[in-house]
Design a protein around this motif. Sequence first.
Motif, PDB file in Angstrom:
ATOM      1  N   LYS A  13       0.852  -1.196   0.000  1.00  0.00           N
ATOM      2  CA  LYS A  13       0.000   0.000   0.000  1.00  0.00           C
ATOM      3  C   LYS A  13       0.887   1.246   0.000  1.00  0.00           C
ATOM      4  CE  LYS A  13      -3.732  -2.562   0.961  1.00  0.00           C
ATOM      5  NZ  LYS A  13      -3.058  -3.837   1.235  1.00  0.00           N
ATOM      6  N   LEU A  14       0.644   2.117  -0.945  1.00  0.00           N
ATOM      7  CA  LEU A  14       1.282   3.430  -0.958  1.00  0.00           C
ATOM      8  C   LEU A  14       0.246   4.440  -0.493  1.00  0.00           C
ATOM      9  CD1 LEU A  14       3.386   5.596  -1.848  1.00  0.00           C
ATOM     10  CD2 LEU A  14       2.340   5.490  -4.114  1.00  0.00           C
ATOM     11  N   GLY A  15       0.524   5.133   0.597  1.00  0.00           N
ATOM     12  CA  GLY A  15      -0.452   6.069   1.125  1.00  0.00           C
ATOM     13  C   GLY A  15       0.169   7.399   1.496  1.00  0.00           C
ATOM     14  N   ILE A  16      -0.553   8.485   1.241  1.00  0.00           N
ATOM     15  CA  ILE A  16      -0.148   9.819   1.682  1.00  0.00           C
ATOM     16  C   ILE A  16      -1.371  10.484   2.301  1.00  0.00           C
ATOM     17  CG2 ILE A  16       0.731  12.089   1.000  1.00  0.00           C
ATOM     18  CD1 ILE A  16       2.255  10.730  -1.260  1.00  0.00           C
ATOM     19  N   GLY A  17      -1.210  10.943   3.533  1.00  0.00           N
ATOM     20  CA  GLY A  17      -2.323  11.562   4.241  1.00  0.00           C
ATOM     21  C   GLY A  17      -1.906  12.880   4.862  1.00  0.00           C
ATOM     22  N   ILE A  18      -2.873  13.757   5.071  1.00  0.00           N
ATOM     23  CA  ILE A  18      -2.626  15.055   5.690  1.00  0.00           C
ATOM     24  C   ILE A  18      -3.645  15.250   6.810  1.00  0.00           C
ATOM     25  CG2 ILE A  18      -2.522  17.556   5.330  1.00  0.00           C
ATOM     26  CD1 ILE A  18      -1.818  17.004   2.401  1.00  0.00           C
ATOM     27  N   ILE A  19      -3.154  15.704   7.957  1.00  0.00           N
ATOM     28  CA  ILE A  19      -4.020  15.898   9.118  1.00  0.00           C
ATOM     29  C   ILE A  19      -3.707  17.240   9.771  1.00  0.00           C
ATOM     30  CG2 ILE A  19      -2.483  14.768  10.798  1.00  0.00           C
ATOM     31  CD1 ILE A  19      -5.082  13.384  11.901  1.00  0.00           C
ATOM     32  N   ARG A  20      -4.729  17.899  10.309  1.00  0.00           N
ATOM     33  CA  ARG A  20      -4.544  19.162  11.025  1.00  0.00           C
ATOM     34  C   ARG A  20      -5.245  19.053  12.366  1.00  0.00           C
ATOM     35  NH1 ARG A  20      -6.402  23.965   7.669  1.00  0.00           N
ATOM     36  NH2 ARG A  20      -8.446  23.033   8.046  1.00  0.00           N
ATOM     37  N   ASP A  21      -4.450  18.945  13.420  1.00  0.00           N
ATOM     38  CA  ASP A  21      -5.000  18.836  14.777  1.00  0.00           C
ATOM     39  C   ASP A  21      -6.175  17.864  14.858  1.00  0.00           C
ATOM     40  OD1 ASP A  21      -3.131  20.437  15.879  1.00  0.00           O
ATOM     41  OD2 ASP A  21      -4.421  22.162  16.200  1.00  0.00           O
ATOM     42  N   ASP A  22      -5.925  16.615  14.488  1.00  0.00           N
ATOM     43  CA  ASP A  22      -6.889  15.515  14.578  1.00  0.00           C
ATOM     44  C   ASP A  22      -7.996  15.573  13.527  1.00  0.00           C
ATOM     45  OD1 ASP A  22      -5.359  14.824  16.739  1.00  0.00           O
ATOM     46  OD2 ASP A  22      -6.863  15.317  18.248  1.00  0.00           O
ATOM     47  N   LYS A  23      -7.967  16.549  12.650  1.00  0.00           N
ATOM     48  CA  LYS A  23      -8.961  16.627  11.577  1.00  0.00           C
ATOM     49  C   LYS A  23      -8.366  16.074  10.291  1.00  0.00           C
ATOM     50  CE  LYS A  23     -11.997  19.693   8.945  1.00  0.00           C
ATOM     51  NZ  LYS A  23     -12.386  21.092   8.628  1.00  0.00           N
ATOM     52  N   VAL A  24      -9.030  15.088   9.712  1.00  0.00           N
ATOM     53  CA  VAL A  24      -8.550  14.456   8.475  1.00  0.00           C
ATOM     54  C   VAL A  24      -8.779  15.399   7.293  1.00  0.00           C
ATOM     55  CG1 VAL A  24      -8.875  12.519   6.882  1.00  0.00           C
ATOM     56  CG2 VAL A  24      -9.016  12.144   9.366  1.00  0.00           C
ATOM     57  N   LEU A  25      -7.698  15.719   6.592  1.00  0.00           N
ATOM     58  CA  LEU A  25      -7.793  16.585   5.421  1.00  0.00           C
ATOM     59  C   LEU A  25      -7.616  15.806   4.115  1.00  0.00           C
ATOM     60  CD1 LEU A  25      -5.756  19.708   6.618  1.00  0.00           C
ATOM     61  CD2 LEU A  25      -8.210  19.267   6.826  1.00  0.00           C
ATOM     62  N   ALA A  26      -6.838  14.729   4.148  1.00  0.00           N
ATOM     63  CA  ALA A  26      -6.631  13.903   2.951  1.00  0.00           C
ATOM     64  C   ALA A  26      -6.161  12.521   3.385  1.00  0.00           C
ATOM     65  CB  ALA A  26      -5.602  14.542   2.020  1.00  0.00           C
ATOM     66  N   ASN A  27      -6.616  11.515   2.650  1.00  0.00           N
ATOM     67  CA  ASN A  27      -6.204  10.137   2.919  1.00  0.00           C
ATOM     68  C   ASN A  27      -6.209   9.384   1.589  1.00  0.00           C
ATOM     69  OD1 ASN A  27      -5.519   7.740   4.175  1.00  0.00           O
ATOM     70  ND2 ASN A  27      -7.579   7.312   4.934  1.00  0.00           N
ATOM     71  N   CYS A  28      -5.123   9.506   0.837  1.00  0.00           N
ATOM     72  CA  CYS A  28      -5.039   8.965  -0.526  1.00  0.00           C
ATOM     73  C   CYS A  28      -4.153   7.714  -0.545  1.00  0.00           C
ATOM     74  CB  CYS A  28      -4.484  10.024  -1.476  1.00  0.00           C
ATOM     75  SG  CYS A  28      -5.455  11.553  -1.472  1.00  0.00           S
ATOM     76  N   ARG A  29      -4.524   6.754  -1.409  1.00  0.00           N
ATOM     77  CA  ARG A  29      -3.837   5.463  -1.367  1.00  0.00           C
ATOM     78  C   ARG A  29      -3.854   4.789  -2.732  1.00  0.00           C
ATOM     79  NH1 ARG A  29      -5.993   2.640   3.550  1.00  0.00           N
ATOM     80  NH2 ARG A  29      -7.891   2.459   2.329  1.00  0.00           N
ATOM     81  N   ARG A  30      -2.791   4.038  -3.010  1.00  0.00           N
ATOM     82  CA  ARG A  30      -2.724   3.158  -4.170  1.00  0.00           C
ATOM     83  C   ARG A  30      -2.228   1.794  -3.684  1.00  0.00           C
ATOM     84  NH1 ARG A  30      -4.372   7.236  -6.091  1.00  0.00           N
ATOM     85  NH2 ARG A  30      -3.959   8.226  -8.105  1.00  0.00           N
ATOM     86  N   THR A  31      -2.791   0.728  -4.237  1.00  0.00           N
ATOM     87  CA  THR A  31      -2.408  -0.625  -3.838  1.00  0.00           C
ATOM     88  C   THR A  31      -1.790  -1.367  -5.009  1.00  0.00           C
ATOM     89  OG1 THR A  31      -4.215  -0.713  -2.225  1.00  0.00           O
ATOM     90  CG2 THR A  31      -3.227  -2.809  -2.873  1.00  0.00           C
TER      91      THR A  31
END
Length: 333
Positions: A13-31
């Motif tokens: 799994k290739l994943g890149i995620g972005i979070i701001r103080d416990d708030k999910v802003l992005a959760n992108c993934r390729r398998t």
Amino acid sequence: MVVAIGFEGSANKLGIGIIRDDKVLANCRRTYVTPPGEGFLPRETAQHHRKNVIKVLKEALTESGLQIKDIDVVCYTKGPGMGAPLVSVAIVARTVAQLWNKPIIGVNHCIGHIEMGRLITKAQNPTVLYVSGGNTQVIAYSKKRYRIFGETIDIAVGNCLDRFARILKLSNDPSPGYNIEQCAKKGKQFVPLPYVVKGMDVSFSGILSFIEDKAADIGKKWTAEDLCFSLQETVFAMLVETTERAMSHCGSDEVLIVGGVGCNERLQEMMGIMCKERNATLFATDERFCIDNGLMIAHAGAEAFKSGTTMKWDDATCTQRYRTDEVLVTWRD
């Protein structure tokens, strides 16, 4: 307020995620999906990650609506995992951190799972069952460390399920474990298999060898669905037993299941029955957060960063063996 970007690539799994103080802003993934009957090898998996990582990075930034200047810290999976995939993604994380002039934090993959599970479920101080393709551990927090109470002494439970799926030539899309689970729902006959619990530890390699031999009689004595059902019931019972024992030792009334196998509804059902009998609460998440993702790396890295943890550039390396209990947990009391 801390904005963190996380890069995950320890397996397929290739994943890149972005979070701001416990708030999910992005959760992108390729398998990286291989043909039925085949596993994924380090070199080809790393090639997949290198081919897709820039696309996923752009996708994550677009989804978050942020600019590079908004990112406070770059986080990446330091280990454990497969060497070549780990390095391929870590190089990108190091590069963007230097280009963007941001600090970098290496995250333990296992702790990423735990902290993501705690964030999503709001579990306070659970006994953790961490089950995936590469890891099987029963964990509890104490005195600034995640302590391992029991673990597999050979292969991980996810690896056991995946390898049996290969024997049956089940599809790897979306995952072999998921397809084992669907087959198991149609099983009617329970085929007795070895039950291998040694103290607080478990073993799956002998079970796998045993059921491989049983597969030769599919269509004669039992069906493939019967074997999938029997395998799940046996290995999950082992995991429930060791988790319950750890709960008793810790005086815990919470269980949190994390890792890719944690998505399995039958495992959640069996653990839920045990928790109900103990007047305990079960916490689990769905595939968005159970399966390897960059968001969990971003969140765990942000927690470490906010607590004052820093990393020198010379230490921004990877290791295939990075135990859960090696990490000083600076962000918990």
